[in-house]
Design a protein around this motif. Structure first.
Motif, mmCIF file in Angstrom:
data_model
loop_
_atom_site.group_PDB
_atom_site.id
_atom_site.type_symbol
_atom_site.label_atom_id
_atom_site.label_comp_id
_atom_site.label_asym_id
_atom_site.label_seq_id
_atom_site.Cartn_x
_atom_site.Cartn_y
_atom_site.Cartn_z
ATOM 1 N N ASN A 131 53.842 8.822 54.574
ATOM 2 C CA ASN A 131 54.361 10.335 54.431
ATOM 3 C C ASN A 131 54.541 10.536 55.886
ATOM 4 O OD1 ASN A 131 53.192 10.185 51.672
ATOM 5 N ND2 ASN A 131 51.044 10.941 52.321
ATOM 6 N N PHE A 132 54.247 10.362 56.883
ATOM 7 C CA PHE A 132 54.509 10.827 57.947
ATOM 8 C C PHE A 132 55.940 10.420 58.248
ATOM 9 C CE2 PHE A 132 54.897 10.692 62.736
ATOM 10 C CZ PHE A 132 54.050 11.540 63.378
ATOM 11 N N ARG A 133 56.110 8.944 58.094
ATOM 12 C CA ARG A 133 57.491 8.671 58.182
ATOM 13 C C ARG A 133 58.534 9.481 57.416
ATOM 14 N NH1 ARG A 133 57.561 2.601 56.076
ATOM 15 N NH2 ARG A 133 58.153 3.728 54.096
ATOM 16 N N ASN A 134 58.185 9.744 56.158
ATOM 17 C CA ASN A 134 58.979 10.638 55.353
ATOM 18 C C ASN A 134 59.380 11.969 55.946
ATOM 19 O OD1 ASN A 134 59.351 8.314 53.513
ATOM 20 N ND2 ASN A 134 57.886 9.124 52.219
ATOM 21 N N GLU A 135 58.260 12.603 56.488
ATOM 22 C CA GLU A 135 58.329 13.864 56.946
ATOM 23 C C GLU A 135 58.942 13.772 58.338
ATOM 24 O OE1 GLU A 135 55.395 17.641 58.303
ATOM 25 O OE2 GLU A 135 54.393 15.785 57.182
ATOM 26 N N HIS A 136 58.802 13.016 59.385
ATOM 27 C CA HIS A 136 59.351 13.103 60.662
ATOM 28 C C HIS A 136 60.496 12.100 61.238
ATOM 29 C CE1 HIS A 136 56.170 15.661 61.809
ATOM 30 N NE2 HIS A 136 55.215 14.941 61.047
ATOM 31 N N GLY A 137 60.671 11.180 59.911
ATOM 32 C CA GLY A 137 61.771 10.018 60.370
ATOM 33 C C GLY A 137 60.975 8.804 60.969
ATOM 34 N N ALA A 138 62.125 7.781 61.273
ATOM 35 C CA ALA A 138 61.631 6.452 61.658
ATOM 36 C C ALA A 138 60.818 6.638 62.789
ATOM 37 C CB ALA A 138 62.941 5.595 61.688
ATOM 38 N N PHE A 139 59.879 5.742 63.016
ATOM 39 C CA PHE A 139 58.953 5.708 64.060
ATOM 40 C C PHE A 139 59.953 5.106 65.292
ATOM 41 C CE2 PHE A 139 55.652 5.670 60.918
ATOM 42 C CZ PHE A 139 54.764 6.312 61.567
ATOM 43 N N ALA A 140 60.005 5.411 66.376
ATOM 44 C CA ALA A 140 60.932 5.128 67.605
ATOM 45 C C ALA A 140 59.973 4.102 68.448
ATOM 46 C CB ALA A 140 61.315 6.404 68.359
ATOM 47 N N ASN A 141 58.431 4.155 68.405
ATOM 48 C CA ASN A 141 57.833 3.486 69.219
ATOM 49 C C ASN A 141 56.455 3.282 68.728
ATOM 50 O OD1 ASN A 141 56.158 5.577 70.625
ATOM 51 N ND2 ASN A 141 58.200 6.051 70.978
ATOM 52 N N ARG A 142 55.698 2.183 69.073
ATOM 53 C CA ARG A 142 54.296 1.885 68.381
ATOM 54 C C ARG A 142 53.377 3.247 68.924
ATOM 55 N NH1 ARG A 142 53.999 -4.388 69.670
ATOM 56 N NH2 ARG A 142 54.513 -5.352 67.564
ATOM 57 N N GLU A 143 53.512 3.802 70.064
ATOM 58 C CA GLU A 143 52.872 4.687 70.556
ATOM 59 C C GLU A 143 52.724 5.880 69.472
ATOM 60 O OE1 GLU A 143 50.530 5.526 73.016
ATOM 61 O OE2 GLU A 143 50.574 3.314 73.292
ATOM 62 N N ASN A 144 53.850 6.215 68.758
ATOM 63 C CA ASN A 144 53.838 7.148 67.670
ATOM 64 C C ASN A 144 52.984 7.108 66.656
ATOM 65 O OD1 ASN A 144 55.698 8.707 69.408
ATOM 66 N ND2 ASN A 144 57.623 8.083 68.170
ATOM 67 N N LEU A 145 52.525 5.753 66.306
ATOM 68 C CA LEU A 145 51.790 5.526 65.408
ATOM 69 C C LEU A 145 50.382 6.359 65.552
ATOM 70 C CD1 LEU A 145 52.361 1.711 65.257
ATOM 71 C CD2 LEU A 145 53.060 3.290 63.423
ATOM 72 N N LYS A 146 49.993 6.637 66.616
ATOM 73 C CA LYS A 146 48.814 7.232 66.835
ATOM 74 C C LYS A 146 48.705 8.566 66.541
ATOM 75 C CE LYS A 146 47.730 4.593 71.188
ATOM 76 N NZ LYS A 146 47.558 4.621 72.513
ATOM 77 N N LYS A 147 50.066 9.358 66.237
ATOM 78 C CA LYS A 147 50.008 10.600 65.541
ATOM 79 C C LYS A 147 49.798 10.621 64.030
ATOM 80 C CE LYS A 147 53.744 11.760 68.961
ATOM 81 N NZ LYS A 147 54.884 12.222 69.338
#
Length: 771
Positions: free
Chosen positions: A518-534
């Protein structure tokens, strides 16, 4: 806990501190894939196989300990817990021994022995046991009371007192169990009047095999026959003379010093012994050993299923290439689905090249147009009904349109129909008819078998024996572990992975996986692993467990596409500083990576194993542990079992491996059997040691039974073939993909059905293919 660690360490042949460390990590919420990959220093290198055994064994020992405490508390509440009994209960190493010790104290309904004790008959029983010279009838006269109107009734009551005492004696059970186990056979007999209905179990109509050696597939076959009401199953010593005392009666008599010396009470005591065995102990031991045998057979079947599932999941992926999936059918047509290189559905339709419509040329035109329009590279053909006819259609398409540069591959469609009707498929394709979803699955499982097969309940994939008969929670737990290990061994692209695939990543569950998508669909592709914490609910502990297995391709940090864990990035940064290199200089450069000495970067947190893993990953970033993709080539013109000729050498795909051999798809709608004795020129103890599901192998046809749809194959290509069989008026054998009633290959028991001569009969009798 130390006792658990020591015991498991002995069984694994490792050090107790390794096991203790692993247990602490597991109890702390760490997963097996994470521990195996990123905590090698802590466990001193325990691998995933050892850790899975440890995890399962720990569960058993903890259940045993819980049961032990329950029993101790129960006996203590009764005021009967002596220091000696407490010591025995604490020393019991199995649930069976524990329950044997608990038998005399286990709350139960009022028994005949208890009623006799309440009536005051205990002194009589003890007198006759202690002094067999006493006359039973005369001695019993003085014990006549209410409920026991004569000496006969009194002696009957005394008999039950001793029977129950003997049968609940833990020391006796400790002696009789191993004797009975070594001597007893599993014996099955046909239920009267069931011969026609039970034809598929005919090898078990009069069957006997040693309890200690019967293989799991035959044990499960016997149990299935019993469960379906066709067989009676007993566990006893074979060929007993019913007029003679049972050997186990001698063990009981010796335990309580009962001998036939022509004294007045000797015959009565012998009768007590006989009744103890026949009424109390034999049913108890038979039930106990049947349960134990079933548990062992279940465990072995689940292990075999797990091995086959692992090999199927870890099969070579064709990769990111536009693929056409063909779900073959005759009357209902061939369902066509095209997915692009990312697995996205871009087109679907149905064609009717086969009977009854026979729109062959029209179908070719449709397929050619679709392939050109969507730049299709691969054609995946399901291996079900009309598979070879559809394969011929694809072959003609490739021949007529060489400019399209197409490659065709026949793919196992096991479980595709299960996926099609699942809630997951409905959620993924809400507007797509169920009949087309199978074609999508067939196309995708060629691109990436692992990513697609995780969407299907493991046992529905159909590469096991008796999956519906074995312990279902244990099966689910075992297969889930296999899937988890496979997914984490490969890793997933976090920007394209499905919820089903992400759910299998260490530390994630369905809720977090769905939140991530859901987060990926809303905010677009993850640019780095740190963003996974969001991602909601993806906290620090979950990030620790999952991050190393979640890959980000083309992101901000090249290391995010590798299996190097974020916690170890400082190690790589230190290497780059020391060597004066950039990340692009180092990653993938074998010469430079191999010049680095792992020992130079060991510190208090990262030991040699982790540094070595980091360097291996830097040398070959994002390496896939799965083999390179190779397409099998079925022989042209051989599409049906009737096309087979003895002596033919064919290429095929191993579809299933069992304890008695391997099944191979040679493209004729019916898998052939390579018996374990024909898998190699050398002796083979375990078929899994020489072949695995998905292997492409060369085999020779050594016998064909068209009527019963049986094909005997060999990998020993110099073997001489047997005579061809064209027809035989015998019961039809179902397709091997549902092989569930293996027949015996024992010399200790004979079938009441006369054995058939010839290679085919011998082969399938050994393998267990009689249905």
């Amino acid at each position: 806990m130390n006792l658990f660690s020591q015991k498991i360490a002995q069984e694994l042949a490792v050090k107790a501190e390794q096991v203790e460390a692993a247990i602490q990590l597991l109890d702390g919420g760490a997963t097996v894939p994470f521990i195996a990959r990123y905590r090698k220093e802590v466990t001193q290198g325990l691998d995933d196989t050892q850790l899975r055994f440890l995890e399962e064994r720990l569960l058993y020992l903890r259940e045993l300990e819980d049961r032990r405490q329950t029993i101790i508390n129960s006996v203590n509440e009764q005021g009967k817990l002596t220091p000696e009994l407490n010591a025995k209960l604490l020393a019991a190493e199995t649930k069976a021994i524990l329950e044997d010790l608990y038998l005399p104290y286990k709350p139960k309904k009022t028994t005949k022995g208890q009623m006799a004790i309440a009536a005051g008959l205990l002194p009589l029983a003890e007198q006759l046991l202690a002094n067999p010279s006493l006359n039973p009838q005369a001695t019993a006269e003085s014990f006549i009371c209410e409920g026991y109107a004569d000496s006969k009734a009194v002696l009957e009551g005394a008999k039950y007192i001793l029977m129950e005492r003997f049968a609940e004696d833990a020391e006796l059970l400790a002696k009789i169990r191993p004797y009975f186990y070594q001597q007893a056979h599993v014996i099955s007999k046909l239920v009267d009047g069931k011969e026609q209905e039970a034809a598929k179990f005919k090898d078990y109509f009069d069957f006997s095999e040693a309890l200690s050696t019967i293989p799991s597939h035959r044990a499960l076959a016997v149990f299935r026959g019993r469960n379906e009401g066709f067989l009676t199953v007993t566990v006893n010593l074979p060929n007993l003379d019913s007029t003679m005392p049972h050997p186990c009666e001698g063990v009981i008599a010796n335990q309580f010093d009962i001998r036939q010396q022509q004294r007045a009470a000797d015959n009565w005591l012998q009768e007590v012994v006989r009744w103890t065995w026949r009424i109390k102990l034999q049913p108890h031991l038979e039930s106990s050993f049947v349960t134990e045998l079933k548990n062992q057979a279940d465990g072995e079947a689940i292990h075999v299923f797990g091995q086959n599932l692992k090999n199927l999941l870890m099969a070579a992926p064709a990769g990111q290439r536009a693929t056409m999936g063909l779900d073959p059918g005759l009357r209902t047509g061939v369902k066509v689905a095209i997915v692009d290189k990312t697995g996205k559905l871009v087109a679907y339709t149905a064609i009717f090249p086969h009977q009854p419509k026979n729109e062959w040329h029209e179908s070719l035109a449709v397929l050619a147009k679709l392939c050109a329009q969507h730049q299709v590279e691969l054609i995946a053909i399901g291996n079900g009904t009309a598979s070879r006819e559809t394969d011929q259609l694809a072959a003609e398409l490739i021949k007529k349109h060489s400019e399209l540069k197409l490659t065709k591959i026949v793919v196992s469609e096991a479980g595709a129909s299960v996926y099609s009707a699942s809630a997951l498929a409905a959620e993924e394709f809400p507007d797509l008819d169920v009949s087309y979803r199978g074609a999508v699955s067939i196309a995708r499982r060629l691109q990436d078998p692992l990513a697609e097969l995780v969407k299907i309940e493991p046992k529905a994939i159909g590469v096991g024996q008796y999956q519906h008969d074995v312990n279902q929670p244990q099966l689910a737990r075992g297969l889930d572990a296999v899937v988890e290990d496979c997914v984490n061994a490969v890793g997933v692209d976090v920007n394209t992975a499905s919820v089903a695939l992400l759910t299998r990543i260490a530390g994630l569950n369905k809720t977090i996986a769905q939140n991530l998508v859901n987060f990926r669909n809303e905010h677009g592709a993850f640019a780095n692993r740190e963003n996974l914490k969001k991602v909601p609910r993806l906290g620090a502990k979950t990030f620790e467990q999952a991050a190393g297995f979640l890959r980000i391709l083309g992101g901000d940090n090249p290391l995010d596409s590798s299996s190097v864990h974020p916690e170890a990035y400082p190690v790589v940064e230190k290497i780059l500083r020391n060597k004066g290199l950039t990340m692009s200089d180092l990653m993938g450069n074998s010469e430079k990576v191999r010049s680095i000495k792992a020992q130079d970067y060991i510190d208090e947190r990262f030991g040699l194993p982790t540094i070595q893993d980091i360097l291996q990953e830097l040398e070959k970033p994002a390496r896939d542990p799965r083999p390179a993709f190779v397409a099998p080539q079925f022989m042209e013109g051989v599409t049906d079992i009737k096309d087979l000729v003895v002596g033919m050498v064919l290429e095929g795909v191993v579809t299933n491996v069992t304890n008695f051999g391997a099944f191979v798809d040679i493209g004729v709608h019916q898998d052939g059997l390579v018996h374990i004795s024909m898998l190699s020129e050398n002796f083979v103890k375990d078929p899994h040691a020489v072949v695995k599901a998905g292997d492409i192998v060369k085999v020779k046809v050594i016998e064909v039974d068209v009527a019963r749809k049986r094909i005997a194959l060999t990998r020993r290509l110099n073997d001489k073939a047997a005579a061809q069989t064209t027809s035989r008026a015998e019961p039809k054998v179902t397709n091997q993909r549902s092989f569930n009633s293996p027949a015996p290959s024992n010399t200790k028991g004979k079938s009441s059905t006369p054995a058939k001569s010839g290679t085919m009969a011998d082969l399938f009798a050994k393998a267990g293919m009689k249905k």
